[in-house]
Motif scaffolding. Structure first.
Motif, PDB file in Angstrom:
ATOM      1  N   GLN A  31     -17.233 -29.214   5.490  1.00  0.00           N
ATOM      2  CA  GLN A  31     -17.334 -27.846   5.999  1.00  0.00           C
ATOM      3  C   GLN A  31     -18.799 -27.487   6.269  1.00  0.00           C
ATOM      4  O   GLN A  31     -19.128 -26.911   7.317  1.00  0.00           O
ATOM      5  N   ARG A  35     -20.470 -26.458   9.843  1.00  0.00           N
ATOM      6  CA  ARG A  35     -21.199 -25.187  10.013  1.00  0.00           C
ATOM      7  C   ARG A  35     -22.597 -25.448  10.574  1.00  0.00           C
ATOM      8  O   ARG A  35     -23.084 -24.709  11.433  1.00  0.00           O
ATOM      9  N   GLU A  45     -20.091 -18.604  13.230  1.00  0.00           N
ATOM     10  CA  GLU A  45     -19.440 -19.235  12.070  1.00  0.00           C
ATOM     11  C   GLU A  45     -18.016 -19.633  12.458  1.00  0.00           C
ATOM     12  O   GLU A  45     -17.221 -18.791  12.879  1.00  0.00           O
TER      13      GLU A  45
END
Length: 122
Positions: A31, A35, A45
């Motif tokens: 993750q 990002r 985002e």
């Protein structure tokens, strides 16, 4: 407002991850990497779609939601570590990428430090 005007105003980014067996930490490092990729590309985002504990040959509810959202024009960019997250079968993974592209999504994957070409271009 037209769909094109809405897209110019606000890009909607998503990230998709799948892991089997389930990852206790929800693939946190992946993750974070996605990002970072979003930030590097000037994207907002990304919304997480996670099928944690799902085999690629089983139902993947998060992937189905992502595909539905893409078909409705609610997702513009999908970030993934690689197409393998869609399926371990290269042909099936390719079909999923094609569905996202046909829905108007850009599919971005994390560049491999070991890859000498990018998208088949030297």
């Amino acid at each position: 407002m037209s769909r094109a005007a809405a897209r110019e105003r606000c890009v909607r980014a998503a990230m998709y991850l799948r892991c089997y067996p389930a990852d206790t930490w929800g693939m946190g490092c992946h993750q974070d990497a996605l990002r970072t990729l979003a930030r590097q590309n000037g994207l907002p985002e990304p919304v997480l779609y996670l099928d944690n504990g799902a085999r690629s040959c089983e139902a993947r509810p998060a992937l189905e939601r992502l595909l539905e959202q893409a078909a409705l024009g609610l997702v513009d960019v999908v970030l993934v570590p690689g197409p393998f997250v869609f399926s371990l079968d290269d042909v099936e993974a390719g079909h999923t990428v094609e569905r996202l592209l046909a829905a108007g999504c850009l599919v971005l994957e994390i560049p491999s430090p070991h890859r000498t070409t990018w998208n088949g271009v030297s």
